[in-house]
Design a protein around this motif. Structure first.
Motif, PDB file in Angstrom:
ATOM      1  N   ALA A  32       0.825  -1.283  -0.013  1.00  0.00           N
ATOM      2  CA  ALA A  32      -0.034  -0.122  -0.130  1.00  0.00           C
ATOM      3  C   ALA A  32       0.939   1.260  -0.052  1.00  0.00           C
ATOM      4  CB  ALA A  32      -1.004  -0.052   1.203  1.00  0.00           C
ATOM      5  N   VAL A  33       2.010   1.377   0.816  1.00  0.00           N
ATOM      6  CA  VAL A  33       2.606   2.608   1.207  1.00  0.00           C
ATOM      7  C   VAL A  33       3.467   2.971  -0.274  1.00  0.00           C
ATOM      8  CG1 VAL A  33       4.854   3.712   1.953  1.00  0.00           C
ATOM      9  CG2 VAL A  33       3.075   2.288   3.352  1.00  0.00           C
ATOM     10  N   PRO A  34       3.923   1.976  -0.939  1.00  0.00           N
ATOM     11  CA  PRO A  34       4.742   2.217  -2.245  1.00  0.00           C
ATOM     12  C   PRO A  34       3.665   2.572  -3.438  1.00  0.00           C
ATOM     13  CG  PRO A  34       5.729   0.104  -1.325  1.00  0.00           C
ATOM     14  CD  PRO A  34       4.391   0.622  -0.531  1.00  0.00           C
ATOM     15  N   ALA A  35       2.421   1.843  -3.346  1.00  0.00           N
ATOM     16  CA  ALA A  35       1.467   2.138  -4.389  1.00  0.00           C
ATOM     17  C   ALA A  35       0.865   3.559  -4.205  1.00  0.00           C
ATOM     18  CB  ALA A  35       0.282   1.144  -4.206  1.00  0.00           C
ATOM     19  N   VAL A  36       0.735   3.972  -3.097  1.00  0.00           N
ATOM     20  CA  VAL A  36       0.299   5.347  -2.804  1.00  0.00           C
ATOM     21  C   VAL A  36       1.310   6.235  -3.114  1.00  0.00           C
ATOM     22  CG1 VAL A  36      -0.397   7.186  -1.015  1.00  0.00           C
ATOM     23  CG2 VAL A  36      -1.376   4.859  -0.811  1.00  0.00           C
ATOM     24  N   ILE A  37       2.773   6.183  -3.049  1.00  0.00           N
ATOM     25  CA  ILE A  37       3.857   6.934  -3.237  1.00  0.00           C
ATOM     26  C   ILE A  37       3.691   7.118  -4.788  1.00  0.00           C
ATOM     27  CG2 ILE A  37       6.189   7.117  -3.364  1.00  0.00           C
ATOM     28  CD1 ILE A  37       6.195   6.226  -0.437  1.00  0.00           C
ATOM     29  N   LEU A  38       3.789   5.967  -5.591  1.00  0.00           N
ATOM     30  CA  LEU A  38       3.628   6.056  -7.027  1.00  0.00           C
ATOM     31  C   LEU A  38       2.465   6.634  -7.719  1.00  0.00           C
ATOM     32  CD1 LEU A  38       4.923   4.723  -9.620  1.00  0.00           C
ATOM     33  CD2 LEU A  38       3.457   3.095  -9.242  1.00  0.00           C
ATOM     34  N   GLY A  39       1.309   6.647  -6.973  1.00  0.00           N
ATOM     35  CA  GLY A  39       0.005   7.246  -7.551  1.00  0.00           C
ATOM     36  C   GLY A  39       0.283   8.926  -7.342  1.00  0.00           C
TER      37      GLY A  39
END
Length: 133
Positions: free
Chosen positions: A113-120
């Protein structure tokens, strides 16, 4: 030879909860404090609020002196019958969780979740930056 004290059930003690008939239970001992209500330094309302129930915690929280503890013996009438005591129950309420919170508690999702949010956020920022030129 030790004298046997009378045993009272918690139900019996609970029936004595009025100004005219006031019992308290402290450390498994039963005290009839009816005649002490007017003399209690904290006021009669303190004893009346403790009447008919186990008031051990309230008694200890008040920080009674050694002389107060000795004075209690004048009002001692017996012991709480250990066979009638219902142990204090700890009640746990399970909160209903939504599908989203259940998903977030999954360890795999937490790590992704954390890397996905940063990427988004990075993609959105890049798009907004490129449109402003």
């Amino acid at each position: 030879m030790a004298t046997l004290s009378k045993l009272y059930s918690m139900r019996e003690a609970a029936e004595h909860n009025t100004r005219d008939d006031c019992w308290v239970v402290i450390h498994g001992k039963v005290y009839d404090v009816t005649s002490y209500l007017d003399e209690h330094p904290g006021g009669d309302d303190v004893l009346l609020s403790a009447a008919g129930r186990d008031s051990t915690e309230d008694f200890e929280d008040a920080g009674h002196s050694k002389s107060a503890r000795e004075l209690m013996q004048d009002y001692y009438i017996g012991e709480l019958d250990p066979d009638t005591v219902i142990p204090e129950l700890e009640i746990f309420r399970k909160e209903k969780s939504s599908a989203f919170t259940t998903m977030l508690t999954n360890k795999t999702v937490q790590y992704l979740a954390v890397p996905a949010v940063i990427l988004g956020v990075s993609v959105v920022a890049g798009i907004l930056f490129s449109r402003s030129k």
